[in-house]
Design a protein around this motif. Sequence first.
Motif, mmCIF file in Angstrom:
data_model
loop_
_atom_site.group_PDB
_atom_site.id
_atom_site.type_symbol
_atom_site.label_atom_id
_atom_site.label_comp_id
_atom_site.label_asym_id
_atom_site.label_seq_id
_atom_site.Cartn_x
_atom_site.Cartn_y
_atom_site.Cartn_z
ATOM 1 N N LYS A 38 0.708 -1.293 0.164
ATOM 2 C CA LYS A 38 -0.078 0.193 0.085
ATOM 3 C C LYS A 38 0.282 1.195 -0.155
ATOM 4 N N ALA A 39 0.042 2.470 -0.091
ATOM 5 C CA ALA A 39 1.136 3.062 -0.029
ATOM 6 C C ALA A 39 -0.098 4.614 0.722
ATOM 7 N N SER A 40 1.435 5.300 1.432
ATOM 8 C CA SER A 40 1.076 6.812 2.254
ATOM 9 C C SER A 40 1.684 7.724 1.521
ATOM 10 N N ILE A 41 0.534 8.895 1.021
ATOM 11 C CA ILE A 41 0.765 9.980 0.337
ATOM 12 C C ILE A 41 0.581 11.625 1.047
ATOM 13 N N ALA A 42 2.042 11.759 1.201
ATOM 14 C CA ALA A 42 2.020 13.012 2.022
ATOM 15 C C ALA A 42 1.327 14.122 1.148
ATOM 16 N N LEU A 43 0.795 15.125 0.771
ATOM 17 C CA LEU A 43 0.193 15.937 0.195
ATOM 18 C C LEU A 43 1.024 17.362 0.475
ATOM 19 N N GLN A 44 1.705 17.959 -0.235
ATOM 20 C CA GLN A 44 2.925 19.487 -0.276
ATOM 21 C C GLN A 44 2.707 20.317 -1.039
ATOM 22 N N GLU A 45 1.814 21.299 -1.092
ATOM 23 C CA GLU A 45 1.627 22.769 -1.016
ATOM 24 C C GLU A 45 3.587 23.580 -1.341
ATOM 25 N N GLU A 46 3.391 23.414 -2.428
ATOM 26 C CA GLU A 46 4.959 24.094 -3.310
ATOM 27 C C GLU A 46 4.595 25.106 -3.663
ATOM 28 N N GLY A 47 4.326 26.621 -3.494
ATOM 29 C CA GLY A 47 3.651 27.255 -4.649
ATOM 30 C C GLY A 47 1.746 27.114 -5.570
ATOM 31 N N GLU A 48 2.756 26.802 -7.397
ATOM 32 C CA GLU A 48 1.214 26.902 -7.319
ATOM 33 C C GLU A 48 1.278 25.190 -7.864
ATOM 34 N N SER A 49 2.640 24.263 -7.576
ATOM 35 C CA SER A 49 2.102 23.152 -7.595
ATOM 36 C C SER A 49 1.964 22.221 -6.559
ATOM 37 N N THR A 50 2.033 21.068 -6.414
ATOM 38 C CA THR A 50 1.547 20.073 -5.076
ATOM 39 C C THR A 50 2.602 18.903 -5.046
ATOM 40 N N ARG A 51 2.915 18.672 -4.142
ATOM 41 C CA ARG A 51 4.197 17.674 -4.388
ATOM 42 C C ARG A 51 3.326 16.176 -3.404
ATOM 43 N N LEU A 52 3.767 15.117 -3.661
ATOM 44 C CA LEU A 52 3.397 13.992 -3.460
ATOM 45 C C LEU A 52 4.385 12.753 -3.256
ATOM 46 N N ILE A 53 4.916 13.236 -2.070
ATOM 47 C CA ILE A 53 6.093 12.175 -1.423
ATOM 48 C C ILE A 53 4.625 10.850 -1.492
ATOM 49 N N CYS A 54 5.326 9.571 -1.961
ATOM 50 C CA CYS A 54 4.591 8.170 -1.533
ATOM 51 C C CYS A 54 5.327 6.955 -1.322
ATOM 52 N N VAL A 55 5.377 7.139 -0.394
ATOM 53 C CA VAL A 55 5.927 5.934 0.489
ATOM 54 C C VAL A 55 5.360 4.516 0.660
ATOM 55 N N LYS A 56 6.170 3.364 0.039
ATOM 56 C CA LYS A 56 5.187 2.026 -0.254
ATOM 57 C C LYS A 56 5.389 1.168 0.990
ATOM 58 N N LEU A 57 4.746 0.605 1.433
ATOM 59 C CA LEU A 57 4.730 -0.196 2.250
ATOM 60 C C LEU A 57 4.236 -1.310 2.399
ATOM 61 N N VAL A 58 4.893 -2.480 3.006
ATOM 62 C CA VAL A 58 4.772 -3.736 3.011
ATOM 63 C C VAL A 58 4.686 -4.320 4.726
ATOM 64 N N PRO A 59 3.208 -5.366 4.914
ATOM 65 C CA PRO A 59 3.302 -6.043 6.498
ATOM 66 C C PRO A 59 4.696 -5.909 7.299
ATOM 67 N N TRP A 60 4.377 -5.693 7.971
ATOM 68 C CA TRP A 60 6.283 -6.499 9.080
ATOM 69 C C TRP A 60 5.878 -7.087 8.676
ATOM 70 N N SER A 61 5.249 -8.461 8.978
ATOM 71 C CA SER A 61 5.782 -10.215 9.488
ATOM 72 C C SER A 61 6.061 -10.577 7.668
ATOM 73 N N SER A 62 6.047 -9.873 6.451
ATOM 74 C CA SER A 62 6.201 -10.617 5.657
ATOM 75 C C SER A 62 8.084 -9.938 5.428
ATOM 76 N N ALA A 63 8.362 -8.529 5.727
ATOM 77 C CA ALA A 63 9.051 -8.096 5.849
ATOM 78 C C ALA A 63 10.315 -9.166 6.714
ATOM 79 N N ILE A 64 9.536 -8.583 7.752
ATOM 80 C CA ILE A 64 11.017 -9.897 8.840
ATOM 81 C C ILE A 64 10.763 -10.945 8.614
ATOM 82 N N LEU A 65 9.620 -11.781 8.533
ATOM 83 C CA LEU A 65 9.968 -13.690 7.681
ATOM 84 C C LEU A 65 10.264 -13.766 6.208
ATOM 85 N N THR A 66 10.484 -12.857 5.611
ATOM 86 C CA THR A 66 11.602 -12.514 4.509
ATOM 87 C C THR A 66 12.978 -12.659 4.609
#
Length: 208
Positions: free
Chosen positions: A98-126
């Motif tokens: 999934k993605a957590s997208i932070a919205l930041q206004e920069e003048g006349e534009s919008t910056r989208l910072i998209c952080v991609k996440l996976v479950p902790w159990s999936s990452a740790i078991l891998t």
Amino acid sequence: MILVGLFAVFLFLIIVLGDWMQFSRLAPSAAKYGCRVAQSVDVMPVPLRALTMDRFNPDGLLSSPHGVARLYRDQQCILLRPHYRLFSLRVPTAWPMKASIALQEEGESTRLICVKLVPWSSAILTLIWFAIVGFGTIAFVIAYAMEGGMTSLGGIVMGVGIAGTGVLVFFFGLITVTVAYRLENDRLIHAYRELRGALEGSDITGQK
């Protein structure tokens, strides 16, 4: 001992299930829950105040053909999760994204910072699996050599064969994780494109 083992397995399954349930929630507490695997930055030529937030319902939800988004106005953040029932492969892999997208206004534009996440159990078991296979193979080769297994041609052939099997298993796992990541990332990209189009005022297919 059998009861202890069964209880340990049951507890392990409960922890994994709870982790996935928390990861899949759309509540504010789950907006940034998960292990970060990647981050991307996108810039929309539209100020934040001009984004078409009315596409979200009163609960902050926006559904599209390939995903569902939840807007948290006070955090200026959007949680995006892809659908699985609309794809040819109808179930998620062991690494749903999934993605957590932070919205930041920069003048006349919008910056989208998209952080991609996976479950902790999936990452740790891998990581645990790769550590067991990788270090287990190395430890076997070292122990086998120290016990004199490499002193004969037959022993060398056997040692190389077992070590090669470990290496093949390791790389097979690496390929599996890579393919799963690309599949989940493609699903997320489809949902993100629809979300971006909705924020710009297009419909969910990207048509004006």
